[in-house]
Motif scaffolding. Structure first.
Motif, short mmCIF file in Angstrom:
data_model
loop_
_atom_site.label_atom_id
_atom_site.label_comp_id
_atom_site.label_asym_id
_atom_site.label_seq_id
_atom_site.Cartn_x
_atom_site.Cartn_y
_atom_site.Cartn_z
N MET A 115 0.89 -1.22 0.19
CA MET A 115 -0.20 0.13 -0.02
C MET A 115 0.70 1.36 -0.08
SD MET A 115 -2.95 -1.20 -0.73
CE MET A 115 -3.66 0.37 -0.55
N HIS A 116 2.00 1.07 0.42
CA HIS A 116 2.92 2.25 0.48
C HIS A 116 3.43 2.72 -1.00
CE1 HIS A 116 6.21 5.08 1.75
NE2 HIS A 116 6.99 4.37 0.94
N ILE A 117 3.65 1.43 -1.88
CA ILE A 117 3.84 1.65 -3.14
C ILE A 117 2.83 2.26 -3.85
CG2 ILE A 117 4.46 0.24 -5.24
CD1 ILE A 117 6.03 -1.74 -3.64
N VAL A 118 1.31 1.73 -3.70
CA VAL A 118 0.26 2.46 -4.38
C VAL A 118 0.26 3.82 -3.84
CG1 VAL A 118 -2.34 2.62 -4.36
CG2 VAL A 118 -0.84 0.25 -4.30
N TYR A 119 0.68 4.12 -2.66
CA TYR A 119 0.34 5.47 -2.42
C TYR A 119 1.52 6.38 -3.36
CZ TYR A 119 0.35 9.94 0.22
OH TYR A 119 0.52 11.12 0.52
N ASN A 120 2.88 5.83 -3.27
CA ASN A 120 3.54 6.75 -3.97
C ASN A 120 3.46 6.79 -5.37
OD1 ASN A 120 5.56 7.55 -1.83
ND2 ASN A 120 6.33 5.62 -1.85
N LEU A 121 2.95 5.67 -6.05
CA LEU A 121 2.53 5.52 -7.56
C LEU A 121 1.52 6.75 -7.88
CD1 LEU A 121 2.63 1.55 -8.16
CD2 LEU A 121 4.37 3.30 -9.08
N VAL A 122 0.34 6.56 -7.02
CA VAL A 122 -0.65 7.61 -7.21
C VAL A 122 -0.26 9.02 -7.00
CG1 VAL A 122 -2.87 8.38 -6.35
CG2 VAL A 122 -2.43 5.95 -6.51
N THR A 123 0.54 9.34 -5.99
CA THR A 123 0.76 10.82 -5.62
C THR A 123 2.25 11.04 -6.37
OG1 THR A 123 2.08 10.25 -3.51
CG2 THR A 123 -0.23 10.57 -3.35
N ALA A 124 3.34 10.41 -6.41
CA ALA A 124 4.46 11.02 -7.04
C ALA A 124 4.58 10.58 -8.38
CB ALA A 124 5.54 10.34 -6.17
N ARG A 125 3.89 9.43 -8.94
CA ARG A 125 4.06 9.13 -10.47
C ARG A 125 2.91 9.68 -11.14
NH1 ARG A 125 7.43 5.31 -12.08
NH2 ARG A 125 7.40 6.59 -13.93
N LEU A 126 1.81 9.62 -10.63
CA LEU A 126 0.62 10.41 -11.14
C LEU A 126 0.18 11.67 -10.96
CD1 LEU A 126 -1.89 7.08 -11.39
CD2 LEU A 126 -0.42 7.69 -13.16
N GLY A 127 0.61 12.11 -9.71
CA GLY A 127 0.23 13.55 -9.45
C GLY A 127 -0.94 13.61 -8.91
N GLY A 128 -1.65 12.45 -8.29
CA GLY A 128 -2.92 12.44 -8.06
C GLY A 128 -3.12 12.22 -6.51
N SER A 145 -7.68 9.67 -7.90
CA SER A 145 -7.85 10.47 -9.00
C SER A 145 -6.50 11.11 -9.41
CB SER A 145 -9.00 11.69 -8.68
OG SER A 145 -8.60 12.24 -7.62
N TRP A 146 -6.33 11.45 -10.63
CA TRP A 146 -5.23 12.13 -11.20
C TRP A 146 -5.61 12.78 -12.10
CZ3 TRP A 146 -5.97 6.76 -11.86
CH2 TRP A 146 -5.84 6.56 -13.26
N PRO A 147 -4.77 14.01 -12.47
CA PRO A 147 -4.99 14.69 -13.74
C PRO A 147 -4.63 14.05 -14.86
CG PRO A 147 -3.06 15.64 -12.39
CD PRO A 147 -3.67 14.45 -11.58
N LEU A 148 -5.40 14.77 -16.07
CA LEU A 148 -4.90 14.33 -17.28
C LEU A 148 -4.47 15.27 -18.16
CD1 LEU A 148 -7.85 11.69 -18.09
CD2 LEU A 148 -5.50 11.09 -17.56
N PRO A 149 -3.69 15.29 -19.25
CA PRO A 149 -3.55 16.47 -20.12
C PRO A 149 -4.76 16.92 -20.84
CG PRO A 149 -1.89 14.57 -20.72
CD PRO A 149 -3.14 14.19 -19.48
#
Length: 164
Positions: A115-128, A145-149
């Motif tokens: 779940m720590h990996i999930v959190y980092n992928l969502v927040t740091a990699r996707l900016g969500g 949720s994460w922003p799209l171009p």
């Protein structure tokens, strides 16, 4: 650019032996033509970790459950909802699930990193952002949720509007 339903279906198919053995059902609710600009590997890893977490923690052995993954666009964001109808978790556990090395399965093979990996992928990699809602006996729900171009969100909106 990737098709979200294909990405989600691929993850579910790759884990078929695990969730089928437990008697679980997995439902995907996503438009067939939802195209996302981004990294399908990141989305796959997020959903894989959530599915595995549910299979390990949400259901007792021999108790089948239902898991639902929903993806859609809202404005300029991709919204992914993941829910299971398992045991749920206490507020104390829920408050710590994104912390590294936090696990309720210490000594039973759990590393506390999923779940720590999930959190980092969502927040740091996707900016969500990711939120978890859960209560004992009521299952667990993750809202991501994460922003799209602008161009991609606009294309999806136009293709859905013209199809209506």
């Amino acid at each position: 650019t990737f098709v979200m339903r294909e990405c989600l279906s691929s993850v579910v198919l790759s884990l078929l032996p695990q969730w089928k053995k437990g008697g679980h059902t997995v439902e995907i609710d996503c438009d067939d033509d939802l195209r996302i600009e981004g990294f399908p590997g990141i989305v796959s890893q997020i959903v894989t970790n959530l599915l595995q977490n549910s299979m390990i923690h949400a259901f007792d052995d021999g108790v089948g459950g239902h898991i639902k993954v929903t993806a859609h666009l809202v404005g300029q964001e991709c919204k992914l909802s993941y829910s299971d109808d398992g045991k749920g978790m206490s507020e104390e556990v829920r408050c710590h699930i994104f912390e590294p090395f936090f696990t309720t399965r210490r000594g039973q093979g759990g590393s506390g990193l999923g779940m720590h990996i999930v959190y980092n992928l969502v927040t740091a990699r996707l900016g969500g952002v990711i939120q978890c809602h859960s209560h004992p006996g009521e299952g667990t729900n993750f809202e991501i949720s994460w922003p799209l171009p602008d161009s991609v969100a606009g294309e999806n909106f136009e293709s859905r509007s013209s199809a209506a």
